[in-house]
Write an enzyme that holds these catalytic residues in place. Structure first.
Site, mmCIF file in Angstrom:
data_model
loop_
_atom_site.group_PDB
_atom_site.id
_atom_site.type_symbol
_atom_site.label_atom_id
_atom_site.label_comp_id
_atom_site.label_asym_id
_atom_site.label_seq_id
_atom_site.Cartn_x
_atom_site.Cartn_y
_atom_site.Cartn_z
ATOM 1 N N TYR A 70 1.349 28.959 32.105
ATOM 2 C CA TYR A 70 1.139 28.764 30.659
ATOM 3 C C TYR A 70 1.193 30.090 29.896
ATOM 4 O O TYR A 70 1.915 30.228 28.912
ATOM 5 C CB TYR A 70 -0.203 28.066 30.391
ATOM 6 C CG TYR A 70 -0.345 27.723 28.925
ATOM 7 C CD1 TYR A 70 0.098 26.499 28.440
ATOM 8 C CD2 TYR A 70 -0.878 28.633 28.013
ATOM 9 C CE1 TYR A 70 0.021 26.184 27.087
ATOM 10 C CE2 TYR A 70 -0.958 28.329 26.662
ATOM 11 C CZ TYR A 70 -0.523 27.107 26.210
ATOM 12 O OH TYR A 70 -0.593 26.805 24.873
ATOM 13 N N PHE A 122 22.213 30.618 5.768
ATOM 14 C CA PHE A 122 22.551 29.345 6.388
ATOM 15 C C PHE A 122 21.657 28.278 5.742
ATOM 16 O O PHE A 122 20.620 28.608 5.164
ATOM 17 C CB PHE A 122 22.318 29.423 7.899
ATOM 18 C CG PHE A 122 22.623 28.125 8.596
ATOM 19 C CD1 PHE A 122 23.921 27.645 8.652
ATOM 20 C CD2 PHE A 122 21.609 27.360 9.165
ATOM 21 C CE1 PHE A 122 24.204 26.424 9.269
ATOM 22 C CE2 PHE A 122 21.888 26.155 9.790
ATOM 23 C CZ PHE A 122 23.183 25.684 9.836
ATOM 24 N N ASP A 123 22.051 26.979 5.838
ATOM 25 C CA ASP A 123 21.307 25.980 5.040
ATOM 26 C C ASP A 123 19.835 25.845 5.430
ATOM 27 O O ASP A 123 18.983 25.710 4.552
ATOM 28 C CB ASP A 123 22.033 24.621 4.956
ATOM 29 C CG ASP A 123 22.442 24.064 6.289
ATOM 30 O OD1 ASP A 123 22.055 24.657 7.307
ATOM 31 O OD2 ASP A 123 23.139 23.033 6.320
ATOM 32 N N ASP A 211 19.967 37.730 10.589
ATOM 33 C CA ASP A 211 20.025 36.391 11.172
ATOM 34 C C ASP A 211 21.119 36.510 12.231
ATOM 35 O O ASP A 211 22.318 36.474 11.931
ATOM 36 C CB ASP A 211 20.373 35.351 10.103
ATOM 37 C CG ASP A 211 20.528 33.960 10.711
ATOM 38 O OD1 ASP A 211 20.621 33.855 11.953
ATOM 39 O OD2 ASP A 211 20.578 32.976 9.953
ATOM 40 N N ALA A 213 22.246 34.873 14.956
ATOM 41 C CA ALA A 213 22.648 33.756 15.821
ATOM 42 C C ALA A 213 23.933 34.054 16.605
ATOM 43 O O ALA A 213 24.055 33.682 17.762
ATOM 44 C CB ALA A 213 22.829 32.490 14.980
ATOM 45 N N LYS A 254 23.163 29.523 20.093
ATOM 46 C CA LYS A 254 24.555 29.960 19.937
ATOM 47 C C LYS A 254 24.832 31.042 20.984
ATOM 48 O O LYS A 254 25.182 30.748 22.113
ATOM 49 C CB LYS A 254 24.791 30.482 18.519
ATOM 50 C CG LYS A 254 24.899 29.395 17.461
ATOM 51 C CD LYS A 254 23.572 28.881 17.013
ATOM 52 C CE LYS A 254 23.662 28.044 15.772
ATOM 53 N NZ LYS A 254 22.374 27.421 15.451
ATOM 54 N N HIS A 446 24.109 14.648 3.755
ATOM 55 C CA HIS A 446 25.276 14.531 4.639
ATOM 56 C C HIS A 446 24.925 13.977 6.016
ATOM 57 O O HIS A 446 25.754 13.393 6.681
ATOM 58 C CB HIS A 446 26.030 15.855 4.742
ATOM 59 C CG HIS A 446 25.228 16.957 5.340
ATOM 60 N ND1 HIS A 446 24.090 17.457 4.750
ATOM 61 C CD2 HIS A 446 25.379 17.657 6.477
ATOM 62 C CE1 HIS A 446 23.598 18.413 5.502
ATOM 63 N NE2 HIS A 446 24.356 18.557 6.553
HETATM 64 N N1 F0G Z 1 21.193 30.633 11.181
HETATM 65 C C1 F0G Z 1 22.494 30.365 11.379
HETATM 66 C C2 F0G Z 1 23.514 31.374 10.973
HETATM 67 C C3 F0G Z 1 22.878 29.151 11.959
HETATM 68 O O1 F0G Z 1 24.170 28.889 12.147
HETATM 69 C C4 F0G Z 1 21.879 28.218 12.339
HETATM 70 C C5 F0G Z 1 22.234 26.931 12.938
HETATM 71 C C6 F0G Z 1 20.543 28.561 12.126
HETATM 72 C C7 F0G Z 1 20.234 29.775 11.543
HETATM 73 C C8 F0G Z 1 19.412 27.621 12.486
HETATM 74 O O2 F0G Z 1 19.237 27.636 13.847
HETATM 75 O O3 F0G Z 1 19.679 25.269 14.516
HETATM 76 O O4 F0G Z 1 18.534 26.870 16.063
HETATM 77 O O5 F0G Z 1 17.357 26.017 14.075
HETATM 78 N N2 F0G Z 1 23.388 26.460 12.927
HETATM 79 C C9 F0G Z 1 23.870 25.221 13.558
HETATM 80 C C10 F0G Z 1 25.320 25.024 13.214
HETATM 81 C C11 F0G Z 1 23.024 24.032 13.325
HETATM 82 O O6 F0G Z 1 25.882 23.967 13.586
HETATM 83 O O7 F0G Z 1 25.924 25.899 12.608
HETATM 84 P P1 F0G Z 1 18.659 26.364 14.668
#
Ligand code: F0G
Length: 456
Positions: A70, A122-123, A211, A213, A254, A446
């Site tokens: 844990y 990112f969204d 960010d 990713a 990613k 969407h």
């Molecule tokens: N930042 C970026 C640039 C991303 O592309 C994503 C996720 C996130 C943050 C959020 O990360 O999904 O692990 O919580 N992108 C996916 C996509 C969902 O399809 O581009 P997460």
């Protein structure tokens, strides 16, 4: 030249081979929304490159060695060692995925009313900034507006606009650079731009976060495109990028090449202390953060594999190959091709469909109907302004479709198949119908909306 994928196949997973009548029924059942399709309906899944990656034998082995203690599990320390070597950040927390890191960082670092400035949020990142009571402002560089320009670093932030934002009346609480710029066509950010951002952020005393990713894919494109980096390894470039910032949020679904995971890392010990409290309250103890030991060990290995030049070269070549084949077949995409995805220019391919009949969505549906290929619209359905009945008030600036390519999953033959389906659509684009919304949810439209084919 064939793409030399630097691995051979040890485990296979059959993919559904379906007929057009089957797909027509599946799509009608799904309300013409690809998010409602199930895995058994889809032949090639380009919906996301997130968590859809193939594990290596070494990652599977690491998963078996994992320690599920844990607190203080050995798996955590293996993960921490790799992250420290890569980022140089002293404080580091695993989280279950990227958006958890965003939530913890923004609710801890930002005060309501402050502004987060980015090349493009990112969204989920934007949503987490807004849920912290703050404002997310995107300042993409000028070159990003021209989809056809071959400028090498269209993911850069507009430095003049950034200086303006920092010097202006707004209270900027963080500068966040998304590498690569997913919301901006998957385009990379140059090291020169990151260096200038670091300088400006320091000059105004504002924290600078990445960010990260797709940090390895950004590093590869720097290696290939930025003068002075040809002889610097992608790992070294990634290290330099992390070194410029005060910390990072990252979805490791990613470039961690795993199925789940993320991290939040930083230099500031006082900020780390405060983040840790939120982490423990909402994700898990500081040595697992919502992940299993197995996830952490597989991540540690994935984060080593992802910067291998042979892997990155093959992946970038595959995306560029698909872009070239699609263009030869009559379908343009945002130039130059990035690594994780191709952004098809549906507006150009389907000029007979006006924005209110969603040309991007129409192309995404047609890719499924014609070939069982699933991908996501990035146009007026997702980004446009709509009224409650689904009438378009303000279209999105572009009508795009994102084909996101999972890591190590598909071979060149799969890409040839996708190119052939695209070429077939481009032979008679006027046959592709537009779509009308029949169900319009207020939130997360969407994902949950339903549509029908429109004859007008
Ligand atoms: N930042 C970026 C640039 C991303 O592309 C994503 C996720 C996130 C943050 C959020 O990360 O999904 O692990 O919580 N992108 C996916 C996509 C969902 O399809 O581009 P997460």
């Amino acid at each position: 030249m064939p793409i030399m994928e630097p691995y051979r196949i040890k485990v296979v997973e059959p993919i559904p081979i379906t007929t057009r009548p089957y797909r027509e029924k599946a799509m009608a059942r799904a309300g013409y929304n690809p998010f409602n399709l199930t895995a058994e309906d889809v032949t090639i899944d380009f919906l996301s490159d997130s968590g859809t990656n193939a594990l290596s034998a070494e990652q599977q082995a690491a998963g078996m060695r994992a320690d599920e203690t844990y607190a203080g599990a050995r798996s955590f320390f293996r993960f921490k060692d790799v992250v420290s070597e890569l980022t140089g950040y002293e404080h580091m927390f695993p989280v279950h995925q990227g958006r958890a890191a965003e939530r913890i960082l923004f609710t801890t670092l930002l005060k309501p009313g402050q502004v987060s400035v980015s090349n493009t949020h990112f969204d989920t990142t934007r949503a987490n900034v807004e849920m912290a009571g703050c404002v997310a402002r995107d300042l993409p560089c000028q070159e990003a507006a021209d989809l056809d320009s071959d400028a090498p670093f269209k993911g850069d932030i507009d430095l003049e606009a950034l200086r303006g934002a920092l010097a202006g009346p707004d209270d900027v609480g963080v500068v966040l650079m998304t590498i690569t710029n997913n919301g901006g066509g998957g385009q990379p950010v140059s090291m020169a731009n990151l260096e200038a951002v670091a300088k400006l952020a320091a000059e105004f005393g504002v924290p600078f976060f990445l960010d990260a990713a797709r940090f390895a894919e950004n590093a590869w494109l720097v290696n290939q495109r930025e003068p002075g980096y040809r002889d610097v390894s992608p790992r070294e470039i990634a290290r330099k990028a992390f070194a410029l910032a005060d910390g990072c949020v990252a979805s490791l679904k990613k470039d961690g090449i795993v199925h789940i995971g993320g991290m939040l890392a930083m230099r500031d010990p006082e900020l780390a202390k405060r983040c840790e409290l939120v982490l423990i309250a909402t994700e898990g103890f500081r040595t697992y953060g919502g992940l299993s030991g197995r996830d952490l060990d597989m991540l540690a290995q994935g984060l080593l594999e992802v910067t291998e030049p042979t892997y990155l070269r093959a992946r970038a070549e595959a995306t560029a190959y698909l872009a070239d084949q699609a263009r030869l077949g009559g379908v343009d995409s945002v130039r130059p091709a990035g690594v994780h995805a191709l952004y098809l220019n549906a507006g150009r391919l389907l000029p007979h469909i006006p924005p209110e009949r969603f040309p991007g969505h129409a192309l995404a549906c047609e890719l499924y109907l014609a070939g069982g290929i699933r991908c996501a619209e990035l146009g007026s359905l997702y980004l446009g302004e709509l009224d409650d009945d689904g009438n378009l008030l303000k279209p999105a600036p572009y009508e795009l479709v994102r084909m996101a390519i999972p890591r190590r999953v598909y071979t060149q033959s799969h890409l040839e198949y996708v190119a052939e389906v695209l070429t077939g659509i481009a032979k008679a684009p006027e046959k592709v119908p537009g779509y009308r919304l029949t169900e319009v949810p207020k939130l997360l439209r969407h994902f949950n909306c339903r549509l029908e084919q429109a004859s007008d």
